[in-house]
Scaffold this motif. Sequence first.
Motif, PDB file in Angstrom:
ATOM      1  N   UNK A 269       0.872  -1.172   0.000  1.00  0.00           N
ATOM      2  CA  UNK A 269       0.000   0.000   0.000  1.00  0.00           C
ATOM      3  C   UNK A 269       0.908   1.220   0.000  1.00  0.00           C
ATOM      4  N   UNK A 270       0.771   2.069  -1.014  1.00  0.00           N
ATOM      5  CA  UNK A 270       1.676   3.219  -1.067  1.00  0.00           C
ATOM      6  C   UNK A 270       1.331   4.242   0.010  1.00  0.00           C
ATOM      7  N   UNK A 271       2.281   5.122   0.266  1.00  0.00           N
ATOM      8  CA  UNK A 271       2.125   6.109   1.321  1.00  0.00           C
ATOM      9  C   UNK A 271       0.973   7.074   1.110  1.00  0.00           C
ATOM     10  N   UNK A 272       0.657   7.405  -0.143  1.00  0.00           N
ATOM     11  CA  UNK A 272      -0.481   8.279  -0.409  1.00  0.00           C
ATOM     12  C   UNK A 272      -1.769   7.629   0.122  1.00  0.00           C
ATOM     13  N   UNK A 273      -1.925   6.343  -0.155  1.00  0.00           N
ATOM     14  CA  UNK A 273      -3.120   5.608   0.285  1.00  0.00           C
ATOM     15  C   UNK A 273      -3.166   5.508   1.799  1.00  0.00           C
ATOM     16  N   UNK A 274      -2.010   5.229   2.406  1.00  0.00           N
ATOM     17  CA  UNK A 274      -1.943   5.172   3.876  1.00  0.00           C
ATOM     18  C   UNK A 274      -2.375   6.521   4.450  1.00  0.00           C
ATOM     19  N   UNK A 275      -1.847   7.596   3.906  1.00  0.00           N
ATOM     20  CA  UNK A 275      -2.158   8.939   4.383  1.00  0.00           C
ATOM     21  C   UNK A 275      -3.654   9.236   4.241  1.00  0.00           C
ATOM     22  N   UNK A 276      -4.231   8.938   3.079  1.00  0.00           N
ATOM     23  CA  UNK A 276      -5.671   9.177   2.879  1.00  0.00           C
ATOM     24  C   UNK A 276      -6.505   8.376   3.876  1.00  0.00           C
ATOM     25  N   UNK A 277      -6.101   7.131   4.125  1.00  0.00           N
ATOM     26  CA  UNK A 277      -6.808   6.299   5.106  1.00  0.00           C
ATOM     27  C   UNK A 277      -6.715   6.898   6.504  1.00  0.00           C
ATOM     28  N   UNK A 278      -5.567   7.425   6.844  1.00  0.00           N
ATOM     29  CA  UNK A 278      -5.402   8.047   8.168  1.00  0.00           C
ATOM     30  C   UNK A 278      -6.252   9.307   8.284  1.00  0.00           C
ATOM     31  N   UNK A 279      -6.288  10.095   7.241  1.00  0.00           N
ATOM     32  CA  UNK A 279      -7.085  11.328   7.277  1.00  0.00           C
ATOM     33  C   UNK A 279      -8.591  11.040   7.328  1.00  0.00           C
TER      34      UNK A 279
ATOM     35  N   UNK B 195       0.028  14.537  12.743  1.00  0.00           N
ATOM     36  CA  UNK B 195       0.779  15.082  11.615  1.00  0.00           C
ATOM     37  C   UNK B 195       1.584  13.991  10.893  1.00  0.00           C
ATOM     38  N   UNK B 196       1.685  14.147   9.583  1.00  0.00           N
ATOM     39  CA  UNK B 196       2.385  13.176   8.738  1.00  0.00           C
ATOM     40  C   UNK B 196       3.484  13.883   7.962  1.00  0.00           C
ATOM     41  N   UNK B 197       4.689  13.354   8.106  1.00  0.00           N
ATOM     42  CA  UNK B 197       5.854  13.827   7.355  1.00  0.00           C
ATOM     43  C   UNK B 197       6.203  12.754   6.334  1.00  0.00           C
TER      44      UNK B 197
ATOM     45  N   UNK C 199       1.628  16.736   6.003  1.00  0.00           N
ATOM     46  CA  UNK C 199       1.930  18.028   6.613  1.00  0.00           C
ATOM     47  C   UNK C 199       3.298  18.569   6.212  1.00  0.00           C
ATOM     48  N   UNK C 200       4.194  17.669   5.807  1.00  0.00           N
ATOM     49  CA  UNK C 200       5.530  18.075   5.386  1.00  0.00           C
ATOM     50  C   UNK C 200       6.054  16.994   4.448  1.00  0.00           C
ATOM     51  N   UNK C 201       7.127  17.304   3.740  1.00  0.00           N
ATOM     52  CA  UNK C 201       7.638  16.406   2.708  1.00  0.00           C
ATOM     53  C   UNK C 201       9.144  16.575   2.651  1.00  0.00           C
ATOM     54  N   UNK C 202       9.867  15.475   2.808  1.00  0.00           N
ATOM     55  CA  UNK C 202      11.324  15.493   2.758  1.00  0.00           C
ATOM     56  C   UNK C 202      11.777  14.403   1.801  1.00  0.00           C
ATOM     57  N   UNK C 203      12.694  14.749   0.913  1.00  0.00           N
ATOM     58  CA  UNK C 203      13.150  13.802  -0.115  1.00  0.00           C
ATOM     59  C   UNK C 203      14.399  13.043   0.326  1.00  0.00           C
ATOM     60  N   UNK C 204      14.472  11.789  -0.124  1.00  0.00           N
ATOM     61  CA  UNK C 204      15.667  10.955   0.059  1.00  0.00           C
ATOM     62  C   UNK C 204      16.577  11.187  -1.132  1.00  0.00           C
TER      63      UNK C 204
END
Length: 160
Positions: free
Chosen positions: A66-76, A85-87, A107-112
């Motif tokens: 499950x990609x992070x976008x889907x996880x985030x939408x489910x949490x919201x 908050x989700x980083x 809430x925030x976005x940091x790249x690897x």
Amino acid sequence: MLPANILVIEDDFIVARTIERSLRSDQFTITVANRGDKGLRIARQLCALPSTAPDLIILDIIMPDMDGYTVCRNMRADPQLEHIPILFLTAKVKTQDKIAGFIAGGDDYLCKPFNVDELVLRVQAILRRTRARAVENIAENVALTAPSSIIPEQASAADD
């Protein structure tokens, strides 16, 4: 900085371990989930007790189940998790990827690859803002629920 509970949802063991080591030194309690569905399940379990509820979730986007976008939408969409908050911490570096992360509810976005010091500072900043908002909300709720009283001078003027 006050202690905080952080849930890391990251499928790469080395990255998860790096995050864990970086944040443990700052009095953070870290829980790691290596898949999105597992992260959702653990977040709900941790929220069962206020003392273990996550204060922040660090979330990868590229994961096998499950990609992070889907996880985030489910949490919201979950009343138990929506306030956390989700980083996003991810290898997805394109502008449209970042926009998708914020649209999903991040809430925030940091790249690897990421700088550990920057990660720690972002985590501290998010927690500082979240705690300040919580204090404001408590103060507002107290003000709204406090019994109103009549000031004595107004009471005597009303009697005249």
